[in-house]
Design an enzyme around this catalytic site. Structure first.
Site, PDB file in Angstrom:
ATOM      1  N   GLY A  16      -8.580 -18.274   4.734  1.00 47.32           N
ATOM      2  CA  GLY A  16      -7.195 -18.463   5.165  1.00 47.32           C
ATOM      3  C   GLY A  16      -6.633 -17.362   6.047  1.00 47.32           C
ATOM      4  O   GLY A  16      -7.284 -16.893   6.994  1.00 47.32           O
ATOM      5  N   ASP A  59     -10.244  -7.525  -7.395  1.00 44.84           N
ATOM      6  CA  ASP A  59      -9.209  -8.374  -7.991  1.00 44.84           C
ATOM      7  C   ASP A  59      -7.913  -7.577  -7.905  1.00 44.84           C
ATOM      8  O   ASP A  59      -7.751  -6.564  -8.593  1.00 44.84           O
ATOM      9  CB  ASP A  59      -9.562  -8.696  -9.447  1.00 44.84           C
ATOM     10  CG  ASP A  59      -8.472  -9.511 -10.143  1.00 44.84           C
ATOM     11  OD1 ASP A  59      -7.350  -9.647  -9.594  1.00 44.84           O
ATOM     12  OD2 ASP A  59      -8.737  -9.993 -11.254  1.00 44.84           O
ATOM     13  N   TYR A 150       6.973 -18.503  -7.476  1.00 44.02           N
ATOM     14  CA  TYR A 150       6.573 -18.038  -6.124  1.00 44.02           C
ATOM     15  C   TYR A 150       7.769 -17.402  -5.416  1.00 44.02           C
ATOM     16  O   TYR A 150       7.644 -16.331  -4.815  1.00 44.02           O
ATOM     17  CB  TYR A 150       6.022 -19.224  -5.342  1.00 44.02           C
ATOM     18  CG  TYR A 150       5.333 -18.875  -4.042  1.00 44.02           C
ATOM     19  CD1 TYR A 150       4.179 -18.105  -4.011  1.00 44.02           C
ATOM     20  CD2 TYR A 150       5.825 -19.347  -2.825  1.00 44.02           C
ATOM     21  CE1 TYR A 150       3.534 -17.806  -2.813  1.00 44.02           C
ATOM     22  CE2 TYR A 150       5.186 -19.059  -1.624  1.00 44.02           C
ATOM     23  CZ  TYR A 150       4.043 -18.287  -1.624  1.00 44.02           C
ATOM     24  OH  TYR A 150       3.404 -17.997  -0.432  1.00 44.02           O
ATOM     25  N   THR A 187      -3.787 -23.711   5.241  1.00 43.65           N
ATOM     26  CA  THR A 187      -4.960 -23.023   4.673  1.00 43.65           C
ATOM     27  C   THR A 187      -5.213 -23.638   3.302  1.00 43.65           C
ATOM     28  O   THR A 187      -4.502 -24.560   2.876  1.00 43.65           O
ATOM     29  CB  THR A 187      -4.678 -21.520   4.491  1.00 43.65           C
ATOM     30  OG1 THR A 187      -3.642 -21.394   3.509  1.00 43.65           O
ATOM     31  CG2 THR A 187      -4.258 -20.834   5.777  1.00 43.65           C
TER      32      THR A 187
HETATM   33  N1  LIG Z   1      -0.682 -20.583   3.945  1.00 47.16           N
HETATM   34  C1  LIG Z   1       0.661 -20.556   3.916  1.00 47.16           C
HETATM   35  O1  LIG Z   1       1.339 -21.552   4.252  1.00 47.16           O
HETATM   36  C2  LIG Z   1       1.408 -19.329   3.505  1.00 47.16           C
HETATM   37  C3  LIG Z   1       2.780 -19.265   3.765  1.00 47.16           C
HETATM   38  C4  LIG Z   1       3.488 -18.145   3.387  1.00 47.16           C
HETATM   39  C5  LIG Z   1       2.836 -17.101   2.763  1.00 47.16           C
HETATM   40  N2  LIG Z   1       1.508 -17.185   2.511  1.00 47.16           N
HETATM   41  C6  LIG Z   1       0.865 -16.055   1.836  1.00 47.16           C
HETATM   42  O2  LIG Z   1      -0.261 -15.618   2.581  1.00 47.16           O
HETATM   43  C7  LIG Z   1      -1.237 -15.071   1.708  1.00 47.16           C
HETATM   44  C8  LIG Z   1      -2.576 -15.724   1.983  1.00 47.16           C
HETATM   45  O3  LIG Z   1      -2.463 -17.118   1.783  1.00 47.16           O
HETATM   46  P1  LIG Z   1      -3.553 -18.152   2.323  1.00 47.16           P
HETATM   47  O4  LIG Z   1      -2.806 -19.316   2.804  1.00 47.16           O
HETATM   48  O5  LIG Z   1      -4.511 -17.477   3.218  1.00 47.16           O
HETATM   49  O6  LIG Z   1      -4.269 -18.537   0.938  1.00 47.16           O
HETATM   50  P2  LIG Z   1      -5.797 -18.910   0.626  1.00 47.16           P
HETATM   51  O7  LIG Z   1      -5.772 -19.573  -0.722  1.00 47.16           O
HETATM   52  O8  LIG Z   1      -6.437 -19.607   1.776  1.00 47.16           O
HETATM   53  O9  LIG Z   1      -6.503 -17.489   0.514  1.00 47.16           O
HETATM   54  C9  LIG Z   1      -6.152 -16.594  -0.509  1.00 47.16           C
HETATM   55  C10 LIG Z   1      -7.309 -15.634  -0.721  1.00 47.16           C
HETATM   56  O10 LIG Z   1      -6.913 -14.732  -1.756  1.00 47.16           O
HETATM   57  C11 LIG Z   1      -7.997 -14.602  -2.645  1.00 47.16           C
HETATM   58  N3  LIG Z   1      -7.498 -14.215  -3.951  1.00 47.16           N
HETATM   59  C12 LIG Z   1      -6.868 -14.988  -4.866  1.00 47.16           C
HETATM   60  N4  LIG Z   1      -6.617 -14.278  -5.963  1.00 47.16           N
HETATM   61  C13 LIG Z   1      -7.073 -13.021  -5.729  1.00 47.16           C
HETATM   62  C14 LIG Z   1      -7.099 -11.831  -6.486  1.00 47.16           C
HETATM   63  N5  LIG Z   1      -6.617 -11.786  -7.740  1.00 47.16           N
HETATM   64  N6  LIG Z   1      -7.630 -10.724  -5.922  1.00 47.16           N
HETATM   65  C15 LIG Z   1      -8.153 -10.776  -4.673  1.00 47.16           C
HETATM   66  N7  LIG Z   1      -8.180 -11.860  -3.917  1.00 47.16           N
HETATM   67  C16 LIG Z   1      -7.639 -12.983  -4.447  1.00 47.16           C
HETATM   68  C17 LIG Z   1      -8.702 -15.950  -2.635  1.00 47.16           C
HETATM   69  O11 LIG Z   1     -10.042 -15.842  -3.117  1.00 47.16           O
HETATM   70  C18 LIG Z   1      -8.607 -16.329  -1.174  1.00 47.16           C
HETATM   71  O12 LIG Z   1      -9.707 -15.840  -0.439  1.00 47.16           O
HETATM   72  C19 LIG Z   1      -0.700 -15.274   0.284  1.00 47.16           C
HETATM   73  O13 LIG Z   1      -0.058 -14.102  -0.160  1.00 47.16           O
HETATM   74  C20 LIG Z   1       0.325 -16.387   0.472  1.00 47.16           C
HETATM   75  O14 LIG Z   1       1.329 -16.379  -0.521  1.00 47.16           O
HETATM   76  C21 LIG Z   1       0.766 -18.273   2.879  1.00 47.16           C
END
Ligand SMILES: NC(=O)c1ccc[n+]([C@@H]2O[C@H](COP(=O)([O-])OP(=O)(O)OC[C@H]3O[C@@H](n4cnc5c(N)ncnc54)[C@H](O)[C@@H]3O)[C@@H](O)[C@H]2O)c1
Length: 250
Positions: A16, A59, A150, A187
């Protein structure tokens, strides 16, 4: 300082937004540490990036993991210039629906992860200064009835970011700390959120409709703002909220 000497650690970088950010910072010239709990994909990303990129098991909710991770970066590279506290999850549910366990799990990753990463990252980063970028969300600004945990977690990230920025400025560490607020970016986190819904198609239509530009964002849109914040061009930016959300929070 040129990017070619910068060491950047990105959490949740195995997929992501984190993966896109790792790719962008590597393209900018940084040496990237791809940190995640998903080691198969972390290794894949580090291998694809080549050069001196490395994968690191971390983690973000574990204090012991953070102590070990920062010690590993120090022994391997001797410095840390950029820390992107990106790892996060989205737990759907209202104040009535959510269990306390689910609420605490959300906070353990999205809030504890940012606290611990910043706390231990600063210890190494303050030797020469640098940039901390905390991944908040448009949901850290605009609430929803089924995003109680969240919304709370990302709101906490916003204010921790400002406190960290003020503290680092006061201490003259030359460390900037900013938060980034994406709208919906397609993502795995969006797929997991849709899977928690009774009507995924309606939720997806709602996601699109809530963005005035008429579409979701791309991971590269977020990687670009992180690239700026990690660079020396952002020297005067600290404690600020960088919203990249297709107009969602307007
Ligand atoms: N995608 C969206 O629409 C969006 C919007 C706003 C904010 N965000 C934020 O962006 C960030 C990334 O989101 P994303 O969309 O890439 O999500 P994603 O699920 O694609 O990726 C998240 C990653 O974090 C890892 N992860 C989960 N728990 C973990 C832990 N305890 N320690 C280490 N790694 C861990 C997962 O293995 C994964 O690789 C997050 O903080 C999310 O809240 C995403």
């Amino acid at each position: 300082m040129t990017n070619s000497t910068k060491i950047a650690l990105i959490t949740g970088a195995a997929s992501g937004l984190g993966e896109a950010i790792a790719g962008r910072l590597a393209a900018d010239g940084c040496t990237v540490v791809v940190a995640d709990i998903d080691m198969d994909n972390a290794e894949r990303v580090a291998t694809e990036l080549g050069r001196s990129a490395s994968a690191l098991k971390l983690d973000v909710s574990s204090e012991a993991d953070w102590v070990a991770a920062i010690a590993s970066v120090e022994s391997q590279y001797g410095r840390l210039d950029v820390l992107v506290n990106n790892a996060g999850i989205t737990t759907m549910g209202s104040i009535e629906d959510l269990t306390f366990a689910a609420f605490k799990h959300e906070f353990s990753i999205d809030v504890d992860g940012v606290f611990l990463g910043s706390k231990y990252g600063i210890g190494l980063m303050k030797k020469q200064g640098g940039a901390i970028i905390n991944m908040s969300s448009a949901a850290g600004i605009k609430a929803g009835p089924y995003l109680c945990a969240y919304n709370g977690a990302k709101g906490a990230v916003n204010m921790m970011t400002k406190s960290i920025a003020l503290y680092c400025a006061e201490q003259k560490y030359n460390i900037r700390c900013n938060s980034v607020h994406p709208g919906a970016i397609h993502t795995a986190i969006i797929d997991k959120t849709l899977a928690q819904s009774d009507d995924p198609d309606a939720l997806m239509a709602n996601f699109v409709a809530s963005h005035p530009v008429g579409h979701l964002g791309a991971p590269a849109d977020i990687a670009a703002i992180v690239s700026y914040l990690a660079s020396d061009e952002a020297a005067f930016a600290t404690g600020a909220q960088f919203v990249v959300d297709g107009g969602m929070t307007l």
